[in-house]
Write a protein that holds these residues in place. Structure first.
Motif, PDB file in Angstrom:
ATOM      1  N   GLY A  77     -25.574 100.353  10.867  1.00 22.06           N
ATOM      2  CA  GLY A  77     -24.192 100.290  11.342  1.00 22.06           C
ATOM      3  C   GLY A  77     -23.388 101.523  10.968  1.00 22.06           C
ATOM      4  N   GLN A  78     -23.559 102.010   9.746  1.00 24.37           N
ATOM      5  CA  GLN A  78     -22.833 103.207   9.317  1.00 24.37           C
ATOM      6  C   GLN A  78     -23.322 104.456  10.046  1.00 24.37           C
ATOM      7  OE1 GLN A  78     -20.056 103.559   7.371  1.00 24.37           O
ATOM      8  NE2 GLN A  78     -20.028 101.339   7.606  1.00 24.37           N
ATOM      9  N   LEU A  79     -24.623 104.514  10.343  1.00 27.51           N
ATOM     10  CA  LEU A  79     -25.141 105.627  11.145  1.00 27.51           C
ATOM     11  C   LEU A  79     -24.526 105.620  12.544  1.00 27.51           C
ATOM     12  CD1 LEU A  79     -28.949 105.820  10.271  1.00 27.51           C
ATOM     13  CD2 LEU A  79     -27.230 107.583   9.874  1.00 27.51           C
ATOM     14  N   LEU A  80     -24.438 104.440  13.139  1.00 30.86           N
ATOM     15  CA  LEU A  80     -23.862 104.331  14.486  1.00 30.86           C
ATOM     16  C   LEU A  80     -22.385 104.718  14.497  1.00 30.86           C
ATOM     17  CD1 LEU A  80     -25.572 101.052  15.723  1.00 30.86           C
ATOM     18  CD2 LEU A  80     -26.118 103.408  16.364  1.00 30.86           C
ATOM     19  N   ILE A  81     -21.651 104.334  13.464  1.00 29.02           N
ATOM     20  CA  ILE A  81     -20.236 104.715  13.379  1.00 29.02           C
ATOM     21  C   ILE A  81     -20.112 106.233  13.267  1.00 29.02           C
ATOM     22  CG2 ILE A  81     -18.198 104.640  11.871  1.00 29.02           C
ATOM     23  CD1 ILE A  81     -19.003 101.680  11.280  1.00 29.02           C
ATOM     24  N   ALA A  82     -20.938 106.851  12.437  1.00 31.62           N
ATOM     25  CA  ALA A  82     -20.895 108.314  12.294  1.00 31.62           C
ATOM     26  C   ALA A  82     -21.317 109.001  13.591  1.00 31.62           C
ATOM     27  CB  ALA A  82     -21.778 108.749  11.128  1.00 31.62           C
ATOM     28  N   ASP A  83     -22.319 108.437  14.289  1.00 29.03           N
ATOM     29  CA  ASP A  83     -22.723 108.982  15.598  1.00 29.03           C
ATOM     30  C   ASP A  83     -21.529 108.988  16.556  1.00 29.03           C
ATOM     31  OD1 ASP A  83     -25.369 109.181  14.750  1.00 29.03           O
ATOM     32  OD2 ASP A  83     -26.052 107.420  15.868  1.00 29.03           O
ATOM     33  N   ALA A  84     -20.855 107.853  16.647  1.00 29.69           N
ATOM     34  CA  ALA A  84     -19.713 107.727  17.556  1.00 29.69           C
ATOM     35  C   ALA A  84     -18.596 108.698  17.168  1.00 29.69           C
ATOM     36  CB  ALA A  84     -19.197 106.287  17.555  1.00 29.69           C
ATOM     37  N   ASP A  85     -18.349 108.852  15.885  1.00 25.77           N
ATOM     38  CA  ASP A  85     -17.305 109.775  15.423  1.00 25.77           C
ATOM     39  C   ASP A  85     -17.651 111.222  15.768  1.00 25.77           C
ATOM     40  OD1 ASP A  85     -15.869 107.631  14.430  1.00 25.77           O
ATOM     41  OD2 ASP A  85     -16.423 108.005  12.322  1.00 25.77           O
ATOM     42  N   ALA A  86     -18.924 111.593  15.631  1.00 26.95           N
ATOM     43  CA  ALA A  86     -19.343 112.952  15.960  1.00 26.95           C
ATOM     44  C   ALA A  86     -19.241 113.212  17.465  1.00 26.95           C
ATOM     45  CB  ALA A  86     -20.768 113.204  15.464  1.00 26.95           C
ATOM     46  N   LEU A  87     -19.611 112.220  18.280  1.00 25.56           N
ATOM     47  CA  LEU A  87     -19.466 112.368  19.732  1.00 25.56           C
ATOM     48  C   LEU A  87     -17.991 112.448  20.131  1.00 25.56           C
ATOM     49  CD1 LEU A  87     -22.272 109.939  20.904  1.00 25.56           C
ATOM     50  CD2 LEU A  87     -22.269 112.437  21.099  1.00 25.56           C
ATOM     51  N   GLU A  88     -17.161 111.703  19.437  1.00 24.10           N
ATOM     52  CA  GLU A  88     -15.710 111.765  19.665  1.00 24.10           C
ATOM     53  C   GLU A  88     -15.182 113.171  19.380  1.00 24.10           C
ATOM     54  OE1 GLU A  88     -11.854 109.976  20.393  1.00 24.10           O
ATOM     55  OE2 GLU A  88     -13.847 109.140  20.653  1.00 24.10           O
ATOM     56  N   CYS A  89     -15.693 113.796  18.346  1.00 17.89           N
ATOM     57  CA  CYS A  89     -15.306 115.167  17.992  1.00 17.89           C
ATOM     58  C   CYS A  89     -15.616 116.124  19.144  1.00 17.89           C
ATOM     59  CB  CYS A  89     -16.061 115.561  16.717  1.00 17.89           C
ATOM     60  SG  CYS A  89     -15.969 117.287  16.250  1.00 17.89           S
ATOM     61  N   ILE A  90     -16.794 115.980  19.741  1.00 17.46           N
ATOM     62  CA  ILE A  90     -17.168 116.816  20.888  1.00 17.46           C
ATOM     63  C   ILE A  90     -16.228 116.548  22.063  1.00 17.46           C
ATOM     64  CG2 ILE A  90     -18.972 117.266  22.616  1.00 17.46           C
ATOM     65  CD1 ILE A  90     -21.008 116.539  20.347  1.00 17.46           C
ATOM     66  N   ALA A  91     -15.969 115.287  22.324  1.00 18.71           N
ATOM     67  CA  ALA A  91     -15.078 114.922  23.429  1.00 18.71           C
ATOM     68  C   ALA A  91     -13.692 115.532  23.245  1.00 18.71           C
ATOM     69  CB  ALA A  91     -14.985 113.408  23.557  1.00 18.71           C
ATOM     70  N   LEU A  92     -13.186 115.526  22.037  1.00 15.92           N
ATOM     71  CA  LEU A  92     -11.857 116.101  21.782  1.00 15.92           C
ATOM     72  C   LEU A  92     -11.832 117.601  22.038  1.00 15.92           C
ATOM     73  CD1 LEU A  92     -10.815 114.082  18.612  1.00 15.92           C
ATOM     74  CD2 LEU A  92      -9.960 113.817  20.943  1.00 15.92           C
ATOM     75  N   ASP A  93     -12.921 118.297  21.713  1.00 16.01           N
ATOM     76  CA  ASP A  93     -13.005 119.722  22.024  1.00 16.01           C
ATOM     77  C   ASP A  93     -12.947 119.956  23.534  1.00 16.01           C
ATOM     78  OD1 ASP A  93     -13.217 120.307  19.315  1.00 16.01           O
ATOM     79  OD2 ASP A  93     -15.390 120.663  19.376  1.00 16.01           O
ATOM     80  N   ILE A  94     -13.678 119.137  24.288  1.00 13.05           N
ATOM     81  CA  ILE A  94     -13.697 119.263  25.749  1.00 13.05           C
ATOM     82  C   ILE A  94     -12.333 118.910  26.332  1.00 13.05           C
ATOM     83  CG2 ILE A  94     -14.717 118.331  27.874  1.00 13.05           C
ATOM     84  CD1 ILE A  94     -17.354 117.994  26.224  1.00 13.05           C
ATOM     85  N   ILE A  95     -11.710 117.862  25.837  1.00 12.34           N
ATOM     86  CA  ILE A  95     -10.394 117.441  26.324  1.00 12.34           C
ATOM     87  C   ILE A  95      -9.356 118.532  26.118  1.00 12.34           C
ATOM     88  CG2 ILE A  95      -8.483 115.841  25.832  1.00 12.34           C
ATOM     89  CD1 ILE A  95     -10.736 113.713  25.343  1.00 12.34           C
ATOM     90  N   THR A  96      -9.421 119.238  25.002  1.00 15.64           N
ATOM     91  CA  THR A  96      -8.490 120.334  24.735  1.00 15.64           C
ATOM     92  C   THR A  96      -8.559 121.380  25.842  1.00 15.64           C
ATOM     93  OG1 THR A  96      -8.636 119.968  22.354  1.00 15.64           O
ATOM     94  CG2 THR A  96      -7.874 122.134  23.076  1.00 15.64           C
ATOM     95  N   VAL A  97      -9.766 121.685  26.302  1.00 15.53           N
ATOM     96  CA  VAL A  97      -9.939 122.661  27.384  1.00 15.53           C
ATOM     97  C   VAL A  97      -9.456 122.081  28.708  1.00 15.53           C
ATOM     98  CG1 VAL A  97     -11.676 123.898  28.743  1.00 15.53           C
ATOM     99  CG2 VAL A  97     -11.792 123.908  26.244  1.00 15.53           C
ATOM    100  N   ILE A  98      -9.817 120.845  29.004  1.00 16.23           N
ATOM    101  CA  ILE A  98      -9.412 120.218  30.283  1.00 16.23           C
ATOM    102  C   ILE A  98      -7.900 120.221  30.433  1.00 16.23           C
ATOM    103  CG2 ILE A  98      -9.316 118.015  31.519  1.00 16.23           C
ATOM    104  CD1 ILE A  98     -12.176 117.484  30.524  1.00 16.23           C
ATOM    105  N   ARG A  99      -7.196 119.933  29.394  1.00 18.34           N
ATOM    106  CA  ARG A  99      -5.730 119.855  29.466  1.00 18.34           C
ATOM    107  C   ARG A  99      -5.081 121.208  29.733  1.00 18.34           C
ATOM    108  NH1 ARG A  99      -5.038 115.148  25.062  1.00 18.34           N
ATOM    109  NH2 ARG A  99      -5.192 113.450  26.557  1.00 18.34           N
TER     110      ARG A  99
END
Length: 103
Positions: A77-99
């Motif tokens: 469960g903790q691995l999955l939470i960290a996976d999701a958080d790391a993917l969220e980090c990537i998404a935020l980088d992409i969103i910054t460019v899209i905006r």
């Protein structure tokens, strides 16, 4: 993935394999995961390269994200939470460019 949640209804988000993808799109996002490491009780590390293309102008912004998130213990469960958080980090980088692109 948080792109849909963060960008709202202004954007159509679809994976490249979807039959529902519209033919006329404003932006294309390509994402490659170059490294995905999980170390229980330590961290999850995801390295990626990506691009955002504004179709009408052919303008392409290239990006790279290296996201590392702590794992609290050895549980799956903790691995999955960290996976999701790391993917969220990537998404935020992409969103910054899209905006930065005009709507």
């Amino acid at each position: 993935f948080s792109l849909t949640r963060s960008l709202g209804k202004t954007y159509w988000i679809s994976d490249s394999g979807s039959d529902a993808t519209p033919k006329n799109v404003d932006l294309r996002i390509k994402l490659d995961i170059n490294q995905f490491d999980q170390i229980p009780s330590s961290n999850v590390s995801i390295a990626s390269t990506w691009s955002v293309e504004q179709v009408s102008t052919k303008k392409i912004v290239l990006g790279r994200s290296n996201c590392q998130k702590a794992v609290k213990d050895e549980s799956v469960g903790q691995l999955l939470i960290a996976d999701a958080d790391a993917l969220e980090c990537i998404a935020l980088d992409i969103i910054t460019v899209i905006r930065k692109f005009p709507p």
